[in-house]
Design a protein around this motif. Structure first.
Motif, short mmCIF file in Angstrom:
data_model
loop_
_atom_site.label_atom_id
_atom_site.label_comp_id
_atom_site.label_asym_id
_atom_site.label_seq_id
_atom_site.Cartn_x
_atom_site.Cartn_y
_atom_site.Cartn_z
N THR A 23 -9.39 37.69 -12.89
CA THR A 23 -9.15 36.66 -11.88
C THR A 23 -8.32 37.22 -10.73
O THR A 23 -7.26 37.81 -10.95
CB THR A 23 -8.40 35.46 -12.49
OG1 THR A 23 -9.13 34.97 -13.61
CG2 THR A 23 -8.21 34.36 -11.46
N VAL A 24 -8.81 37.04 -9.51
CA VAL A 24 -8.09 37.50 -8.34
C VAL A 24 -6.76 36.75 -8.22
O VAL A 24 -6.72 35.53 -8.35
CB VAL A 24 -8.93 37.31 -7.06
CG1 VAL A 24 -8.10 37.66 -5.82
CG2 VAL A 24 -10.19 38.16 -7.12
N GLY A 25 -5.70 37.50 -7.98
CA GLY A 25 -4.38 36.90 -7.83
C GLY A 25 -3.60 36.82 -9.12
O GLY A 25 -2.38 36.63 -9.10
N ALA A 26 -4.26 36.97 -10.27
CA ALA A 26 -3.55 36.96 -11.55
C ALA A 26 -2.75 38.25 -11.70
O ALA A 26 -3.17 39.31 -11.24
CB ALA A 26 -4.53 36.81 -12.71
N VAL A 27 -1.58 38.14 -12.32
CA VAL A 27 -0.68 39.29 -12.48
C VAL A 27 -0.49 39.59 -13.97
O VAL A 27 -0.09 38.70 -14.73
CB VAL A 27 0.69 39.02 -11.83
CG1 VAL A 27 1.61 40.22 -12.00
CG2 VAL A 27 0.52 38.68 -10.35
N PRO A 28 -0.80 40.81 -14.41
CA PRO A 28 -0.58 41.15 -15.82
C PRO A 28 0.89 40.99 -16.19
O PRO A 28 1.78 41.30 -15.40
CB PRO A 28 -1.02 42.62 -15.89
CG PRO A 28 -1.91 42.81 -14.70
CD PRO A 28 -1.37 41.92 -13.64
N ASP A 29 1.14 40.52 -17.39
CA ASP A 29 2.50 40.25 -17.84
C ASP A 29 3.24 41.54 -18.15
O ASP A 29 2.85 42.29 -19.05
CB ASP A 29 2.47 39.35 -19.07
CG ASP A 29 3.85 38.88 -19.45
OD1 ASP A 29 4.56 39.61 -20.15
OD2 ASP A 29 4.23 37.76 -19.03
N SER A 30 4.32 41.80 -17.41
CA SER A 30 5.08 43.04 -17.57
C SER A 30 5.73 43.13 -18.94
O SER A 30 5.64 44.16 -19.62
CB SER A 30 6.15 43.15 -16.47
OG SER A 30 6.91 44.32 -16.62
N GLU A 31 6.41 42.08 -19.34
CA GLU A 31 7.15 42.11 -20.61
C GLU A 31 6.21 42.34 -21.79
O GLU A 31 6.51 43.14 -22.69
CB GLU A 31 7.92 40.81 -20.80
CG GLU A 31 8.77 40.78 -22.07
CD GLU A 31 9.61 39.53 -22.18
OE1 GLU A 31 10.43 39.45 -23.11
OE2 GLU A 31 9.45 38.62 -21.33
N GLU A 32 5.09 41.67 -21.78
CA GLU A 32 4.13 41.80 -22.88
C GLU A 32 3.56 43.21 -22.95
O GLU A 32 3.48 43.81 -24.03
CB GLU A 32 3.00 40.78 -22.69
CG GLU A 32 2.00 40.76 -23.83
CD GLU A 32 0.94 39.68 -23.61
OE1 GLU A 32 0.81 38.81 -24.50
OE2 GLU A 32 0.26 39.71 -22.57
N MET A 33 3.18 43.78 -21.80
CA MET A 33 2.61 45.12 -21.78
C MET A 33 3.64 46.17 -22.18
O MET A 33 3.34 47.12 -22.91
CB MET A 33 2.02 45.42 -20.40
CG MET A 33 0.79 44.61 -20.07
SD MET A 33 0.05 45.09 -18.47
CE MET A 33 -0.46 46.78 -18.80
N GLN A 34 4.86 46.02 -21.70
CA GLN A 34 5.92 46.96 -22.07
C GLN A 34 6.18 46.92 -23.57
O GLN A 34 6.36 47.96 -24.21
CB GLN A 34 7.20 46.67 -21.30
CG GLN A 34 7.15 47.02 -19.83
CD GLN A 34 8.52 46.93 -19.17
OE1 GLN A 34 9.54 47.03 -19.83
NE2 GLN A 34 8.53 46.74 -17.86
N ASP A 35 6.21 45.73 -24.13
CA ASP A 35 6.47 45.57 -25.55
C ASP A 35 5.37 46.26 -26.37
O ASP A 35 5.66 46.98 -27.34
CB ASP A 35 6.55 44.09 -25.90
CG ASP A 35 6.88 43.85 -27.36
OD1 ASP A 35 7.97 44.26 -27.80
OD2 ASP A 35 6.05 43.26 -28.08
N ARG A 36 4.12 46.07 -25.99
CA ARG A 36 3.02 46.70 -26.71
C ARG A 36 3.08 48.22 -26.62
O ARG A 36 2.89 48.93 -27.62
CB ARG A 36 1.68 46.20 -26.15
CG ARG A 36 1.38 44.73 -26.40
CD ARG A 36 0.13 44.29 -25.66
NE ARG A 36 -0.19 42.89 -25.88
CZ ARG A 36 -1.18 42.25 -25.27
NH1 ARG A 36 -1.93 42.89 -24.37
NH2 ARG A 36 -1.41 40.97 -25.52
N ALA A 37 3.35 48.74 -25.42
CA ALA A 37 3.40 50.19 -25.23
C ALA A 37 4.56 50.82 -26.00
O ALA A 37 4.43 51.89 -26.59
CB ALA A 37 3.52 50.52 -23.74
N GLN A 38 5.71 50.14 -26.02
CA GLN A 38 6.85 50.67 -26.75
C GLN A 38 6.63 50.65 -28.26
O GLN A 38 7.07 51.57 -28.97
CB GLN A 38 8.11 49.88 -26.40
CG GLN A 38 8.61 50.13 -24.98
CD GLN A 38 9.92 49.42 -24.70
OE1 GLN A 38 11.00 49.89 -25.05
NE2 GLN A 38 9.82 48.26 -24.07
#
Length: 289
Positions: free
Chosen positions: A262-277
């Motif tokens: 979806t145009v304008g949607a922003v991926p969730d930073s906290e969620e992505m950081q948590d998964r990567a860590q």
């Protein structure tokens, strides 16, 4: 005949004297070379790194972890496509003993997710420099290239770091992409008198500061996290979270990307950081075994 005998005697005496001088020089040379301390120091070599091999990159990430990082796998229509998605694709390398990696890409109705896991085993070609020291220098260069912002001081000086456009998370005051508290309050018909706009902004800044690119503790020998948001509100915005860590002479890098459909949607930073860590912690534990 007597004159010849005299000359021969002189020549013999000179030969003896010369031999004595030569013997003295050799004796002195042997004394100079007899210092075992100097000889031992010159021949000493640095310790090799802990790791002599690397894990199989496409098999080191479990299916449960891939389900979390790549939610679209569960949306694939059949088992064969899912199996192929789980397998990943090895990265091109010319020396699998030193550098390996694996990529995954899954498209879904909500977003396209990418995952890259790479391992580099560092070997020093200088016998006076250990593999660990060489890896430490290489990791320092990698961290410097990430250009992490200055850590936020505990006295509350978080506004500058969290709202700087050059900082991680695309420079938004809220790296997770959620509306700021001030915007929510303005849309609400009433605002509690106990919460001032300044205190709400401070709380938002503090939360954003916790998600900014930073050095990580308790992960390998050293580690850092980077978080970058590309694009604008009028286009699909892609977030890339990078976690890199070093354990002895091995450097591990995780790159996790998400681009919403979806145009304008922003991926969730906290969620992505948590998964990567969480993935980084699993890989660190696997290397430690």
């Amino acid at each position: 005949m007597q004159r010849k005998a005299y000359v021969s005697g002189v020549a013999a005496l000179l030969a003896v004297l010369l031999a004595g001088c030569t013997g003295s020089s050799d004796s002195g040379g042997a004394t100079d070379d007899s210092n075992p301390g100097d000889s031992g120091t010159a021949s000493a070599t640095a310790e090799p790194g802990r790791y002599r091999t690397l894990p199989e990159p496409c098999g080191v990430v479990g299916e449960d972890t891939l389900d979390s990082l790549l939610p679209g796998i569960q949306q694939l229509p059949d088992a064969e496509q899912q199996e192929k998605a789980y397998e990943g694709t090895p990265t091109l390398t010319y020396d699998t003993d030193r550098r390996i990696g694996c990529r995954w890409k899954v498209e879904s109705a909500d977003a396209t997710d990418h995952l890259l896991v790479s391992f580099e085993r560092v070997v020093s070609y200088d016998t006076s420099v250990s593999d660990d020291s060489e890896a430490e220098q290489l990791f320092a260069t990698k961290q410097e290239a990430a250009d992490l912002p200055e850590p936020v001081s505990p006295d509350g000086d978080a506004g500058t770091a969290s709202t700087d456009p050059s900082a991680g998370g695309g420079g938004s005051g809220s790296p997770s992409g959620s509306p700021s508290p001030s915007a929510s309050n303005s849309a609400s018909p009433s605002v509690s008198s106990s919460t001032s706009p300044s205190s709400s902004a401070s709380t938002d800044d503090a939360a954003a500061a916790e998600l900014q690119p930073r050095v990580l503790e308790d992960l390998g020998d050293e580690a850092f996290l980077d978080d970058q948001l590309a694009g604008s509100g009028s286009t699909a915005q892609q977030r890339t979270v990078t976690v890199a860590f070093r354990t002895s002479n091995v450097i591990v890098t995780i790159e996790y990307e998400e681009q919403p459909a979806t145009v304008g949607a922003v991926p969730d930073s906290e969620e992505m950081q948590d998964r990567a860590q969480k993935l980084a912690a699993q890989l660190a534990d696997a290397l430690a075994d």
